[in-house]
Design a protein around this motif. Structure first.
Motif, PDB file in Angstrom:
ATOM      1  N   TYR A 216       2.953  -5.865  -1.746  1.00  0.00           N
ATOM      2  CA  TYR A 216       1.741  -6.690  -1.869  1.00  0.00           C
ATOM      3  C   TYR A 216       0.971  -6.123  -3.053  1.00  0.00           C
ATOM      4  CZ  TYR A 216      -0.227  -2.681   0.655  1.00  0.00           C
ATOM      5  OH  TYR A 216      -0.567  -1.411   1.046  1.00  0.00           O
ATOM      6  N   ASP A 248      -5.234   0.956  -1.034  1.00  0.00           N
ATOM      7  CA  ASP A 248      -4.377   0.321  -0.035  1.00  0.00           C
ATOM      8  C   ASP A 248      -3.146  -0.134  -0.807  1.00  0.00           C
ATOM      9  OD1 ASP A 248      -3.095  -1.335   1.767  1.00  0.00           O
ATOM     10  OD2 ASP A 248      -4.926  -2.336   2.450  1.00  0.00           O
ATOM     11  N   ASP A 259       2.737   0.119   4.131  1.00  0.00           N
ATOM     12  CA  ASP A 259       1.387  -0.436   3.923  1.00  0.00           C
ATOM     13  C   ASP A 259       0.379   0.653   4.308  1.00  0.00           C
ATOM     14  OD1 ASP A 259      -0.926  -1.918   3.847  1.00  0.00           O
ATOM     15  OD2 ASP A 259      -0.447  -3.175   5.574  1.00  0.00           O
ATOM     16  N   THR A 261      -3.201   3.023   3.551  1.00  0.00           N
ATOM     17  CA  THR A 261      -4.524   3.085   2.921  1.00  0.00           C
ATOM     18  C   THR A 261      -5.136   4.474   3.099  1.00  0.00           C
ATOM     19  OG1 THR A 261      -4.871   0.775   3.539  1.00  0.00           O
ATOM     20  CG2 THR A 261      -6.796   1.974   2.758  1.00  0.00           C
ATOM     21  N   GLU A 384      -5.273   0.495  11.194  1.00  0.00           N
ATOM     22  CA  GLU A 384      -6.100   0.577   9.995  1.00  0.00           C
ATOM     23  C   GLU A 384      -7.569   0.238  10.240  1.00  0.00           C
ATOM     24  OE1 GLU A 384      -5.322  -2.693   7.174  1.00  0.00           O
ATOM     25  OE2 GLU A 384      -3.545  -3.145   8.374  1.00  0.00           O
ATOM     26  N   GLU A 423      -5.213   3.826   6.865  1.00  0.00           N
ATOM     27  CA  GLU A 423      -4.121   3.026   7.440  1.00  0.00           C
ATOM     28  C   GLU A 423      -2.815   3.813   7.445  1.00  0.00           C
ATOM     29  OE1 GLU A 423      -3.193  -0.495   5.099  1.00  0.00           O
ATOM     30  OE2 GLU A 423      -2.213  -1.422   6.830  1.00  0.00           O
TER      31      GLU A 423
HETATM   32 MN    MN Z   1      -2.940  -2.168   3.800  1.00  0.00          MN
END
Ligand code: MN
Ligand code: GLY
Ligand code: MN
Length: 443
Positions: A216, A248, A259, A261, A384, A423
């Motif tokens: 992402y 992030d 994923d 953070t 998160e 996260e």
């Molecule tokens: Mn994230």
């Protein structure tokens, strides 16, 4: 010591067996003969001859680790060896990726396709019993498919995608390993006073990534920008001061996402204390993630715990129960506690109560929560929690009847720091949680 490749070689057969079994059951329920999965096609920008970055169909990369080969196909029926139709054109304009020898090859009957439009010669002749799964509806129709992305079939697969195989766990560990390395490089760049753009470059360079290799768009925010939940602007200018840093950012391995953070304070100040407190809160939430609990309940408990932090730091004048009742915590923590993680960052199936896909909404007071499902072993989640000072939400709160529940002087003092999100990525096992992110040493 086993090498990564030996490990994947060992784990892959059971992964394929799990997919074969799932496919067989799904097909018999839906009265179908097989599934034809399209990796996808490159999509050109309007009136242009340049394509957007290719994003493979997640159903395709569920079966094998090919994430950058368009015009390829899988034909599966849950019993026979799956067929891979691998696109390898003769093309002097572009790089053509030859088929690499790998641990997964033997599990497929591989056919080479040199001209995308010739695929019908390699697909089942009679399409009647076959469902097409992919995003190119016009292609499916032209080929004569009638069952195109049938919902009951997709629901069944998406529900079962929640239970990851050991092979998938390993892929997620590997993507986390990359992301953790890059996070460490990014933190270093922040501490040496780089711009958001340069921090992002440090992140990518440390793991040899290009801009489109992350699962992402990375969120790399300094100071007040940390309050913008999906901030992706990447300012090239170095700010006058470095106060706070929220990153992030993820990585990919064989199509599986990490994923992660982290939030840092530049100095040892009140914001640093708040980060430490939120870290404790997040680890507490992680320890509550267990088979049999509802993710919604964990979200609600954590929501209240954030109310306690707000009270402890004197950002609010009421206790956590009152703040939960009035809903003011939502102005500081406006998103969900986390989501399923896997082939997609926000992985599918989070709202499904059963394999028919019965949808269960998140509670109305927590509309941005991304999963309402009961937690079970082998599932993978992010946890998160966040605490932000977002001008627009604070303006609404100030104008509301609950304004007097807030200690505005203390809140205003934090606006320049933007906010905090921490996260981690967690595998839920039957008897314990595996916090992949912490196990890799990311603090
Ligand atoms: Mn994230
Ligand atoms: N990176 C998006 C999210 O944390 O859900
Ligand atoms: Mn997330």
């Amino acid at each position: 010591m086993t090498t990564l490749n030996e490990n994947l070689t060992k784990l892959f057969p059971a992964h394929i067996a799990q997919l074969q079994q799932m496919t067989k059951t799904a097909l018999s329920r839906e009265n179908l003969e097989g599934i034809v999965i399209h990796s996808g096609q490159e999509i050109k920008a309007f009136l242009d001859d340049n394509s957007y970055p290719f994003k493979v169909n997640p159903h395709f990369k569920y079966w094998l680790p090919l994430i950058d080969i368009p015009n390829s196909w899988l034909v599966v029926n849950g019993e026979d060896k799956p067929t891979l139709i691998y696109y390898q054109p003769i093309d002097f304009w572009h790089k053509v990726t030859p088929l690499q020898e790998s641990y997964w090859n033997d599990f497929f009957t591989i056919k080479i396709l040199t001209k995308a439009s010739d695929v019908d010669k390699l697909l089942p002749y009679d399409k009647k019993g076959f469902a097409y799964i992919g995003s190119h509806i016009e292609v499916a129709l032209a080929l004569g498919f009638e069952a195109i992305n049938p919902e009951p079939l997709l629901n069944y697969i998406h529900y079962h995608r929640g239970y990851k195989s050991k092979y998938e766990h390993e892929c997620i560990r590997q993507s986390s390993m990359l992301a953790v390395k890059a996070h460490q490089a990014a933190r270093h760049a922040f501490l040496q006073g780089d711009s958001e753009y340069d921090i992002q470059q440090a992140y990518l360079k440390s793991i040899g990534y290009g801009n489109n290799d992350t699962p992402y768009v990375n969120i790399v925010a300094l100071n007040k920008n940390c309050s913008i939940l999906h901030y992706t602007a990447l300012d090239k200018l170095v700010p006058q001061v470095h106060q706070s840093f929220l990153i992030d950012a993820g990585a990919n391995f064989n199509g599986y996402a990490a994923d992660i953070t982290r939030t840092y304070s530049y100095k040892n100040d009140k914001f640093a204390e708040l980060i430490a407190r939120m870290d404790q809160l997040m680890l507490n939430a992680v320890s509550g993630l267990k088979p049999g609990i509802s993710y919604v309940d964990l979200h609600i408990e954590t929501y209240k715990a954030i109310g306690e932090v707000l009270r402890e730091f004197n950002f609010i004048t009421v206790d956590a129960d009152t703040a939960t009742e009035s809903g003011i915590i939502s102005s500081f923590f406006p998103h969900g506690l986390g989501h399923h993680l896997g082939l997609q960052v926000h992985d599918v199936g989070g709202f499904m109560a059963d394999e028919r896909g019965t949808h269960v909404n998140a509670p109305a007071e927590h509309p941005f929560l991304r999963t309402s499902r009961t937690v079970e072993a082998n599932q993978v989640f992010t946890i998160e929690p966040g605490l932000y000072f977002i001008d627009s939400l604070l303006a609404d709160l100030k104008a509301s009847a609950n304004s007097d529940q807030v200690n505005w002087k203390n809140v205003n003092a934090m606006r320049g720091f933007g906010g905090i999100r921490i996260e981690d990525n967690i595998i839920v096992h039957k008897s314990h949680n595996e916090n992949i992110t912490r196990d890799l040493g990311l603090i």
